[in-house]
Design a protein around this motif. Sequence first.
Motif, PDB file in Angstrom:
ATOM      1  N   SER A   1       0.424  -0.811  -0.175  1.00 51.21           N
ATOM      2  CA  SER A   1       0.286   0.123  -0.177  1.00 51.21           C
ATOM      3  C   SER A   1       1.409   1.450   0.004  1.00 51.21           C
ATOM      4  CB  SER A   1      -0.603   0.030   1.533  1.00 51.21           C
ATOM      5  OG  SER A   1       0.241  -0.187   2.412  1.00 51.21           O
TER       6      SER A   1
ATOM      7  N   MET B   1       2.785   3.794  -3.066  1.00 48.65           N
ATOM      8  CA  MET B   1       2.140   4.831  -3.112  1.00 48.65           C
ATOM      9  C   MET B   1       3.980   6.169  -3.709  1.00 48.65           C
ATOM     10  SD  MET B   1       0.777   7.144   0.311  1.00 48.65           S
ATOM     11  CE  MET B   1       0.167   5.604   0.821  1.00 48.65           C
TER      12      MET B   1
ATOM     13  N   VAL C   1       4.376   5.061  -7.440  1.00 46.20           N
ATOM     14  CA  VAL C   1       3.854   5.769  -8.278  1.00 46.20           C
ATOM     15  C   VAL C   1       4.332   7.576  -8.083  1.00 46.20           C
ATOM     16  CG1 VAL C   1       1.459   7.180  -9.081  1.00 46.20           C
ATOM     17  CG2 VAL C   1       2.113   4.508  -8.517  1.00 46.20           C
TER      18      VAL C   1
ATOM     19  N   ILE D   1      -7.904   3.548  -1.582  1.00 44.51           N
ATOM     20  CA  ILE D   1      -7.529   4.291  -0.776  1.00 44.51           C
ATOM     21  C   ILE D   1      -8.837   4.866  -0.223  1.00 44.51           C
ATOM     22  CG2 ILE D   1      -7.943   6.059  -2.724  1.00 44.51           C
ATOM     23  CD1 ILE D   1      -7.402   3.815  -5.226  1.00 44.51           C
TER      24      ILE D   1
ATOM     25  N   LEU E   1      -2.288   8.701   2.535  1.00 41.79           N
ATOM     26  CA  LEU E   1      -2.402   9.691   0.910  1.00 41.79           C
ATOM     27  C   LEU E   1      -1.991  11.353   1.067  1.00 41.79           C
ATOM     28  CD1 LEU E   1      -4.496   7.350  -1.618  1.00 41.79           C
ATOM     29  CD2 LEU E   1      -2.401   8.258  -1.352  1.00 41.79           C
TER      30      LEU E   1
ATOM     31  N   TYR F   1       0.962  13.299  -0.386  1.00 38.09           N
ATOM     32  CA  TYR F   1       0.837  13.326  -1.635  1.00 38.09           C
ATOM     33  C   TYR F   1      -0.120  14.506  -2.712  1.00 38.09           C
ATOM     34  CZ  TYR F   1       3.878   9.284  -0.850  1.00 38.09           C
ATOM     35  OH  TYR F   1       5.409   8.392  -0.840  1.00 38.09           O
TER      36      TYR F   1
ATOM     37  N   ASP G   1      -3.964   6.012 -11.558  1.00 38.84           N
ATOM     38  CA  ASP G   1      -2.012   5.258 -11.554  1.00 38.84           C
ATOM     39  C   ASP G   1      -1.961   4.692  -9.966  1.00 38.84           C
ATOM     40  OD1 ASP G   1      -2.064   6.890 -13.905  1.00 38.84           O
ATOM     41  OD2 ASP G   1      -0.184   8.047 -12.809  1.00 38.84           O
ATOM     42  N   TYR G   2      -2.446   5.184  -9.282  1.00 40.01           N
ATOM     43  CA  TYR G   2      -2.610   4.819  -8.017  1.00 40.01           C
ATOM     44  C   TYR G   2      -3.012   3.338  -7.285  1.00 40.01           C
ATOM     45  CZ  TYR G   2      -1.967   3.460  -2.925  1.00 40.01           C
ATOM     46  OH  TYR G   2      -1.345   3.232  -1.326  1.00 40.01           O
ATOM     47  N   HIS G   3      -3.961   3.106  -7.821  1.00 37.79           N
ATOM     48  CA  HIS G   3      -5.452   2.134  -7.958  1.00 37.79           C
ATOM     49  C   HIS G   3      -4.572   1.104  -9.377  1.00 37.79           C
ATOM     50  CE1 HIS G   3      -9.023  -0.028  -9.288  1.00 37.79           C
ATOM     51  NE2 HIS G   3      -9.625   0.700  -7.655  1.00 37.79           N
TER      52      HIS G   3
END
Length: 259
Positions: free
Chosen positions: A138, A142, A145, A200, A208, A211, A226-228
């Motif tokens: 996870s 992060m 990406v 997410i 997150l 970020y 993109d993270y997904h």
Amino acid sequence: MQDWNPTLYRQFEAERTRPARELLARIPQPYADRVTDLGCGPGNSTELLAGKWPAAHIVGIDSSANMLTQARARLPDCTFQQADIRDWQAPLPQQVIYANASLQWLPDHPTLLSHLVEQLDRAGVLAVQMPDNLQEPSHQLMREVAASERWRDRIAPQSVERKHLLTTEHYVDLLSQAGCHVDIWRTTYYHPMADAQAIIDWLKATGLRPYLAALDEPEQTAFLHDYHQALLPAYPQRANGQVLLAFPRLFMIAVKQPQ
């Protein structure tokens, strides 16, 4: 960075409160008059403290005005103050200083822990729980990406990276040298989640945040897409149709010894 979002944070309140409850259960302090909750958030952890020590003067400390607004509405009989944990000074020695999922955001733990132990009364207890999940997919994904060609010029690593915790042995040495008896353990929770999007949703309230703070709204949507996509192969669907989010946490109980 924008203030914390209590509504988003409370979306997974049961999961966030479980380690807070388990930390509280290990505190060897049947009676307490002065209790402080460092990083109290919306008051879910403070509520546990008030239930254990209903006659105590309990103070919740948080840097977020939004979180404190919800905490005050939830627990009108408790005292809440907006402050940075690093600058906090107890007006009187505390029997319990409780820090659930807050100290991991702060640097220089040797100085910080020494400062907190100094605020304890004789035989007082410092109780700490911190997420220890920076090596989990996870959080690794992060970072990956954010470091990709698309995002590396928009998201500065030094502005988003939470510091790794010290080793278990280092924490034992620090607290022992500060005059405490130390009980320390690590637990990995496995949270069933509906899908990668639910992961997410969980992390948008916490990990997150730094970020996303660097991005405007369309960029946030693109970054989360993109993270997904990166999360999907890392968190495959289990036989029950859900995915499992592994979440290691470090727990410490430090009891101040008589001088």
